[in-house]
Scaffold this motif. Structure first.
Motif, PDB file in Angstrom:
ATOM      1  N   SER A 145       0.826  -1.297  -0.058  1.00 16.26           N
ATOM      2  CA  SER A 145       0.104  -0.010  -0.080  1.00 16.26           C
ATOM      3  C   SER A 145       0.742   1.321   0.025  1.00 16.26           C
ATOM      4  O   SER A 145       2.010   1.295   0.496  1.00 16.26           O
ATOM      5  CB  SER A 145      -0.537  -0.097   1.160  1.00 16.26           C
ATOM      6  OG  SER A 145      -1.303   1.440   1.606  1.00 16.26           O
ATOM      7  N   SER A 146       0.248   2.454  -0.604  1.00 17.98           N
ATOM      8  CA  SER A 146       1.098   3.422  -0.745  1.00 17.98           C
ATOM      9  C   SER A 146       1.004   4.245   0.987  1.00 17.98           C
ATOM     10  O   SER A 146       1.875   5.064   1.247  1.00 17.98           O
ATOM     11  CB  SER A 146       0.431   4.464  -1.324  1.00 17.98           C
ATOM     12  OG  SER A 146      -0.925   5.032  -0.897  1.00 17.98           O
ATOM     13  N   TYR A 170      -3.257   0.323  10.023  1.00 15.66           N
ATOM     14  CA  TYR A 170      -3.361  -0.098   8.679  1.00 15.66           C
ATOM     15  C   TYR A 170      -2.001  -0.348   7.905  1.00 15.66           C
ATOM     16  O   TYR A 170      -1.542  -1.311   7.521  1.00 15.66           O
ATOM     17  CB  TYR A 170      -4.524   0.368   7.761  1.00 15.66           C
ATOM     18  CG  TYR A 170      -4.313  -0.019   6.343  1.00 15.66           C
ATOM     19  CD1 TYR A 170      -4.889  -1.047   6.014  1.00 15.66           C
ATOM     20  CD2 TYR A 170      -3.722   0.829   5.405  1.00 15.66           C
ATOM     21  CE1 TYR A 170      -4.695  -1.661   4.658  1.00 15.66           C
ATOM     22  CE2 TYR A 170      -3.881   0.547   4.158  1.00 15.66           C
ATOM     23  CZ  TYR A 170      -4.262  -0.696   3.507  1.00 15.66           C
ATOM     24  OH  TYR A 170      -4.089  -1.068   2.326  1.00 15.66           O
ATOM     25  N   THR A 199      -4.508   4.739  -3.585  1.00 15.36           N
ATOM     26  CA  THR A 199      -5.987   5.150  -3.585  1.00 15.36           C
ATOM     27  C   THR A 199      -6.698   4.779  -4.760  1.00 15.36           C
ATOM     28  O   THR A 199      -6.953   5.493  -5.639  1.00 15.36           O
ATOM     29  CB  THR A 199      -6.170   6.463  -3.239  1.00 15.36           C
ATOM     30  OG1 THR A 199      -5.209   6.868  -1.840  1.00 15.36           O
ATOM     31  CG2 THR A 199      -7.512   6.774  -2.716  1.00 15.36           C
ATOM     32  N   ALA A 210     -13.782   7.308   0.060  1.00 17.97           N
ATOM     33  CA  ALA A 210     -14.186   8.829   0.099  1.00 17.97           C
ATOM     34  C   ALA A 210     -15.129   8.870  -1.370  1.00 17.97           C
ATOM     35  O   ALA A 210     -16.208   9.481  -1.318  1.00 17.97           O
ATOM     36  CB  ALA A 210     -13.213   9.692   0.131  1.00 17.97           C
ATOM     37  N   ASP A 225     -17.772  15.687   4.742  1.00 16.75           N
ATOM     38  CA  ASP A 225     -16.614  16.234   5.380  1.00 16.75           C
ATOM     39  C   ASP A 225     -15.419  16.419   4.555  1.00 16.75           C
ATOM     40  O   ASP A 225     -15.115  15.236   4.033  1.00 16.75           O
ATOM     41  CB  ASP A 225     -16.286  15.453   6.733  1.00 16.75           C
ATOM     42  CG  ASP A 225     -17.679  15.504   7.896  1.00 16.75           C
ATOM     43  OD1 ASP A 225     -18.281  16.486   7.760  1.00 16.75           O
ATOM     44  OD2 ASP A 225     -17.621  14.549   8.727  1.00 16.75           O
ATOM     45  N   VAL A 235      -5.588  18.145   1.404  1.00 15.33           N
ATOM     46  CA  VAL A 235      -5.124  16.948   1.369  1.00 15.33           C
ATOM     47  C   VAL A 235      -5.158  16.307   0.067  1.00 15.33           C
ATOM     48  O   VAL A 235      -6.141  16.789  -0.907  1.00 15.33           O
ATOM     49  CB  VAL A 235      -5.861  15.794   2.295  1.00 15.33           C
ATOM     50  CG1 VAL A 235      -5.284  14.462   2.109  1.00 15.33           C
ATOM     51  CG2 VAL A 235      -5.858  16.403   3.640  1.00 15.33           C
ATOM     52  N   ARG A 237      -4.391  12.898  -3.104  1.00 14.99           N
ATOM     53  CA  ARG A 237      -4.141  11.630  -3.216  1.00 14.99           C
ATOM     54  C   ARG A 237      -3.913  11.427  -4.959  1.00 14.99           C
ATOM     55  O   ARG A 237      -4.593  12.011  -5.676  1.00 14.99           O
ATOM     56  CB  ARG A 237      -5.437  10.861  -2.926  1.00 14.99           C
ATOM     57  CG  ARG A 237      -5.663  10.791  -1.410  1.00 14.99           C
ATOM     58  CD  ARG A 237      -4.725   9.899  -0.680  1.00 14.99           C
ATOM     59  NE  ARG A 237      -4.957   9.733   0.567  1.00 14.99           N
ATOM     60  CZ  ARG A 237      -4.414  10.600   1.533  1.00 14.99           C
ATOM     61  NH1 ARG A 237      -3.639  11.400   1.210  1.00 14.99           N
ATOM     62  NH2 ARG A 237      -4.591  10.300   3.011  1.00 14.99           N
ATOM     63  N   ARG A 309      -7.845  13.897   9.263  1.00  9.27           N
ATOM     64  CA  ARG A 309      -8.579  12.837   9.533  1.00  9.27           C
ATOM     65  C   ARG A 309      -7.574  11.793  10.191  1.00  9.27           C
ATOM     66  O   ARG A 309      -6.367  11.700   9.825  1.00  9.27           O
ATOM     67  CB  ARG A 309      -9.180  11.966   8.468  1.00  9.27           C
ATOM     68  CG  ARG A 309     -10.038  10.967   8.570  1.00  9.27           C
ATOM     69  CD  ARG A 309     -10.681  10.475   7.454  1.00  9.27           C
ATOM     70  NE  ARG A 309      -9.575   9.852   6.353  1.00  9.27           N
ATOM     71  CZ  ARG A 309      -9.842   8.661   5.550  1.00  9.27           C
ATOM     72  NH1 ARG A 309     -11.086   8.022   5.808  1.00  9.27           N
ATOM     73  NH2 ARG A 309      -8.852   8.262   4.975  1.00  9.27           N
ATOM     74  N   ASP A 312      -4.520   9.680   8.769  1.00 10.25           N
ATOM     75  CA  ASP A 312      -4.184  10.101   7.254  1.00 10.25           C
ATOM     76  C   ASP A 312      -2.733  10.656   7.037  1.00 10.25           C
ATOM     77  O   ASP A 312      -2.496  11.316   7.996  1.00 10.25           O
ATOM     78  CB  ASP A 312      -5.308  11.363   7.062  1.00 10.25           C
ATOM     79  CG  ASP A 312      -6.491  11.031   5.937  1.00 10.25           C
ATOM     80  OD1 ASP A 312      -6.671   9.791   5.783  1.00 10.25           O
ATOM     81  OD2 ASP A 312      -7.099  11.875   5.622  1.00 10.25           O
TER      82      ASP A 312
HETATM   83  C1  UGA Z   1      -7.229   4.447   0.363  1.00 13.86           C
HETATM   84  C2  UGA Z   1      -7.634   2.898   0.872  1.00 13.86           C
HETATM   85  O1  UGA Z   1      -8.984   3.141   1.786  1.00 13.86           O
HETATM   86  C3  UGA Z   1      -6.839   2.172   1.590  1.00 13.86           C
HETATM   87  O2  UGA Z   1      -7.344   0.675   1.809  1.00 13.86           O
HETATM   88  C4  UGA Z   1      -5.480   2.105   0.625  1.00 13.86           C
HETATM   89  O3  UGA Z   1      -4.290   1.283   1.564  1.00 13.86           O
HETATM   90  C5  UGA Z   1      -4.997   3.281   0.691  1.00 13.86           C
HETATM   91  O4  UGA Z   1      -5.934   4.105  -0.132  1.00 13.86           O
HETATM   92  C6  UGA Z   1      -3.701   3.528   0.068  1.00 13.86           C
HETATM   93  O5  UGA Z   1      -3.408   4.204  -1.029  1.00 13.86           O
HETATM   94  O6  UGA Z   1      -2.480   2.970   0.419  1.00 13.86           O
HETATM   95  P1  UGA Z   1      -7.263   6.667   1.658  1.00 13.86           P
HETATM   96  O7  UGA Z   1      -6.277   7.413   0.602  1.00 13.86           O
HETATM   97  O8  UGA Z   1      -7.117   7.169   3.021  1.00 13.86           O
HETATM   98  O9  UGA Z   1      -6.788   5.122   1.557  1.00 13.86           O
HETATM   99  O10 UGA Z   1      -8.775   6.521   0.785  1.00 13.86           O
HETATM  100  P2  UGA Z   1     -10.228   7.416   1.320  1.00 13.86           P
HETATM  101  O11 UGA Z   1     -10.569   6.720   2.601  1.00 13.86           O
HETATM  102  O12 UGA Z   1     -11.106   7.159   0.398  1.00 13.86           O
HETATM  103  O13 UGA Z   1      -9.734   8.815   1.702  1.00 13.86           O
HETATM  104  C7  UGA Z   1      -9.293   9.628   0.494  1.00 13.86           C
HETATM  105  C8  UGA Z   1      -9.305  11.180   0.709  1.00 13.86           C
HETATM  106  O14 UGA Z   1     -10.292  11.523   1.478  1.00 13.86           O
HETATM  107  C9  UGA Z   1      -8.093  11.167   1.873  1.00 13.86           C
HETATM  108  O15 UGA Z   1      -7.416  12.416   1.770  1.00 13.86           O
HETATM  109  C10 UGA Z   1      -9.079  11.714   3.151  1.00 13.86           C
HETATM  110  O16 UGA Z   1      -8.707  12.603   4.164  1.00 13.86           O
HETATM  111  C11 UGA Z   1     -10.341  12.363   2.429  1.00 13.86           C
HETATM  112  N1  UGA Z   1     -11.580  12.331   3.307  1.00 13.86           N
HETATM  113  C12 UGA Z   1     -11.934  10.909   3.311  1.00 13.86           C
HETATM  114  C13 UGA Z   1     -12.241  13.379   3.378  1.00 13.86           C
HETATM  115  O17 UGA Z   1     -11.780  14.486   2.990  1.00 13.86           O
HETATM  116  N2  UGA Z   1     -13.765  13.166   4.003  1.00 13.86           N
HETATM  117  C14 UGA Z   1     -14.046  11.911   4.561  1.00 13.86           C
HETATM  118  O18 UGA Z   1     -14.909  11.893   4.916  1.00 13.86           O
HETATM  119  C15 UGA Z   1     -13.119  10.612   4.049  1.00 13.86           C
END
Ligand code: UGA
Ligand code: NAD
Length: 367
Positions: A145-146, A170, A199, A210, A225, A235, A237, A309, A312
């Motif tokens: 994972s990243s 995680y 992601t 998200a 949010d 933030v 991705r 978050r 994060d």
């Molecule tokens: C994702 C996957 O959920 C993980 O399983 C994976 O390992 C990871 O990518 C990875 O690349 O390694 P994440 O990037 O945190 O993790 O994905 P999301 O939970 O979809 O969040 C994406 C972005 O949206 C984050 O920057 C987070 O801060 C933001 N976010 C999330 C919000 O602004 N509001 C929210 O309610 C939820």
């Protein structure tokens, strides 16, 4: 027994020198897509999944139904069930394992830490214990994972960057997976390839991510949010489209060496590789939301939270030079194009019609 027959049938390749691949997490998002792509080109595929309820298992069953239509069988079982895994390897001479089963998600670790330890550490070890004694010994490609880059500030991330600052449990279990892989490679001569996905999004995606629940909430007029970094910046991705990731997984399988067997001493060391599979183009979460607003023809009720978050990282950004060099990995789908495909799937899967803007038919598909 009918079970054995299904297992054999599903895992038998249909092309000359085709692979016989055990895909763990086959009812999951990335796993189901990889199963279909492997089957399509004539490889034998057997799935394994425990259909847990981390997110709505109805979606996992729907993916399974799609796989069943393509004669791909999923064995329902857990990574930690050693007798089951041993039996599978007794029945099928797998050439490869594509190990995608895991407890995913960054935030849920605060509610259920043990599920991460159980699936991502104990489950991985259990799988490798069986793989090391299997004959033939399979090559293993697995999902890292990243998130292993944690608070790394190099931009973009390259495989040599530090990974000693995980920001979530995680991430820590994914990092542990890489260390575990190293020992199985070193001691037992297993060939292992770790893929650091960034992601990943797309049709049949994960409802806990998200882009997926933003779509749901925007359509339902609910507030969303948007979290910021510690210093109140956006933030970002490196959102990566599923078809690009699938190509990367197949490329990694195609270039994986054979395992060399116990000790690795007599036959020379087996391969241990780790690659970034990202999109090389990070996008702020605000931009993700505005693309969705456009596609859904609906304004989001944005609630900006001036804090990160929990768990994060502020940004992710992949350098994919190594994957390009070794197996031609080249992401081709930008976020707007990929999200259009996701929204198209979403409205059709959930039977939503009215508010979606009629898209001018864009036939320039990138996948
Ligand atoms: C994702 C996957 O959920 C993980 O399983 C994976 O390992 C990871 O990518 C990875 O690349 O390694 P994440 O990037 O945190 O993790 O994905 P999301 O939970 O979809 O969040 C994406 C972005 O949206 C984050 O920057 C987070 O801060 C933001 N976010 C999330 C919000 O602004 N509001 C929210 O309610 C939820
Ligand atoms: P997913 O949750 O949709 O798929 C994982 C599947 O594994 C699920 O169907 C689940 O039921 C199954 N599973 C979990 N624990 C199991 C166990 N102990 N035994 C058997 N089956 C089990 O997630 P995904 O997005 O398809 O992710 C696939 C892999 O890629 C995971 O290892 C994840 O950590 C990794 N990853 C995903 C992303 C992403 O953005 N989607 C990014 C980085 C890494």
């Amino acid at each position: 027994a009918p079970w054995e027959k299904q297992v054999r049938h599903s895992s038998t390749p249909r092309r000359p020198n085709g692979f016989s691949v055990l895909v763990t997490g086959a009812a999951g998002f990335i796993g189901s897509h990889c199963c279909l792509a492997l089957k399509k080109r004539g490889d034998g595929v057997l799935g394994l999944d425990n259909f847990n309820d981390y997110y709505d298992p109805t979606l996992k069953r729907a993916r399974q139904n799609l796989l069943t239509k393509h004669q791909i069988f999923i064995v329902e079982g857990d990574l930690n069930d050693a007798p089951l895994l041993t039996k599978l390897f007794d029945v099928v001479p797998f050439t490869h394992i594509l190990h995608l089963a895991a407890q995913a998600g960054v935030r849920y670790a605060m509610q259920n830490p043990q599920s991460y330890v159980s699936s991502n550490i104990a489950g991985f070890v259990n799988l490798l214990e069986v793989a090391k004694t299997a004959n033939p010994q399979p090559s293993v490609v697995w999902a890292s994972s990243s998130s292993v880059y944690g608070l790394n500030t190099e931009n973009p991330f390259s495989e040599r960057d530090r990974t000693d600052q995980p920001a979530s449990l995680y991430a820590a279990t994914k990092k542990a997976g890489e260390e575990i892989a190293h020992t199985y490679n070193h001691i037992y001569g297993l060939a292992l390839t770790g893929l650091r996905f960034f992601t990943v999004y797309g049709p049949w995606g994960r409802p806990d991510m998200a882009y997926f629940f933003f779509t749901k909430d925007i359509l339902q007029g609910k507030p969303i949010d948007i979290y910021q970094t510690q210093d109140q910046k956006e933030v970002a991705r490196d959102f990566t489209y599923i078809d690009d990731v699938v190509k990367g997984c197949l490329g990694a399988l195609d270039t994986a060496e054979k395992s060399t067997g116990s000790g690795g001493k007599k036959k020379g060391p087996a391969q241990l590789r780790v690659y970034n599979l990202g999109n090389t183009s990070p996008v702020p979460v605000g931009r993700l939301v505005s693309i969705l607003e456009g596609l859904l023809n609906t304004k989001a009720k944005k609630h900006v939270i001036t804090m990160p978050r929990n768990g994060d990282v502020p940004f992710t950004h992949a350098n994919v030079t190594l994957a390009y060099k070794d197996f031609g990995y080249k992401p081709t789908t930008d976020l707007a194009t990929g999200l259009r495909k996701f929204v198209k799937w979403y409205v059709s899967y959930f039977g939503i019609q009215p508010r979606v803007k009629k898209e001018t038919q864009n036939t320039k598909e990138s996948g």
